[in-house]
Write an enzyme that holds these catalytic residues in place. Sequence first.
Site, PDB file in Angstrom:
ATOM      1  N   SER A 114      -9.287  37.617   2.005  1.00  0.00           N
ATOM      2  CA  SER A 114      -8.669  36.656   1.363  1.00  0.00           C
ATOM      3  C   SER A 114      -7.853  37.370   0.073  1.00  0.00           C
ATOM      4  O   SER A 114      -8.240  38.359  -0.386  1.00  0.00           O
ATOM      5  CB  SER A 114      -9.519  35.523   0.755  1.00  0.00           C
ATOM      6  OG  SER A 114      -8.851  34.606  -0.114  1.00  0.00           O
ATOM      7  N   TYR A 158     -17.353  33.434  -3.277  1.00  0.00           N
ATOM      8  CA  TYR A 158     -16.401  33.689  -2.289  1.00  0.00           C
ATOM      9  C   TYR A 158     -15.450  34.751  -2.546  1.00  0.00           C
ATOM     10  O   TYR A 158     -15.385  35.758  -1.662  1.00  0.00           O
ATOM     11  CB  TYR A 158     -15.792  32.168  -2.414  1.00  0.00           C
ATOM     12  CG  TYR A 158     -14.583  32.107  -1.338  1.00  0.00           C
ATOM     13  CD1 TYR A 158     -14.889  32.048  -0.066  1.00  0.00           C
ATOM     14  CD2 TYR A 158     -13.176  32.781  -1.528  1.00  0.00           C
ATOM     15  CE1 TYR A 158     -13.864  31.641   1.077  1.00  0.00           C
ATOM     16  CE2 TYR A 158     -12.277  32.531  -0.529  1.00  0.00           C
ATOM     17  CZ  TYR A 158     -12.584  32.156   0.681  1.00  0.00           C
ATOM     18  OH  TYR A 158     -11.604  31.966   1.717  1.00  0.00           O
TER      19      TYR A 158
END
Length: 270
Positions: free
Chosen positions: A141, A155
């Site tokens: 990401s 995350y």
Amino acid sequence: MASHRRALVTGASAGIGEAFARELARRGYDLVLTARRADRLEALAKDLRERHAVEAIVAPLDLARTDGPEALVAALEAQGLAIDVLVNNAGYGVPGYFEEQPWATHAAFIQVLMTAPTELAWRLLPAMKARGYGRILNIASLAGHIPGSAGHTLYAASKAYLIKFSQSLALECAGTGVHATAVCPGFTYSEFHDVTGSRELVSKMPGFMWMDAPAVARQGLDAADAGKAVYVTGRVNRAIKSLFKLIPDTLALKMVQRQGRRFRTGPRGG
């Protein structure tokens, strides 16, 4: 186009995982699709067989099981199914502050987003090298390139891990015909934000910040074929990555903190 090559896609039942499955099928790859939701996998496999005349096998699995990757690879080997492309896509977010979640929740997250993709790569890599061809795509990401934000504590950390892991693996595989790539999307239209309960908040983001999942899949596979160790999808996302590389860490952290307050979910949000 692929010829008798097979791809394994984790988290294939929706979103970016489904998009990768569709793009791989369009390129002629046979598929092994895994996720928790067997009904969605079956529907997707049926559609891919009819549209692209490829073999699509369903292997329902919860990668939060610590024995999941080993069991999956053993089942594939027992059926004589070689994997030429591994797309480590399965993932999700855990909203809320770190200490507010039970450890079991964090342990499952680490298993799915870090341990499982690492183990699948470890188990499939030797055969890829022996055949002289392989692609390992770890879906990371943009979050892995910028400071971590409050409220999704693990995350960004997990995505940064996948980026560094992919870089090292790419160097180790140089000259073998195997490419390892960290694909780094930014905001992508998918079910991810519905699952985390942040759909209403992130919908405030301007339209130019978003990409669709099929574009992420196309760019990711092209980057892997080109041998790129890390690829950030979309011009806007690449510009954001470059910006955060140029500014001091303290300023970057303050920017993330200020922006994060707008999109945080949970009892301490706002």
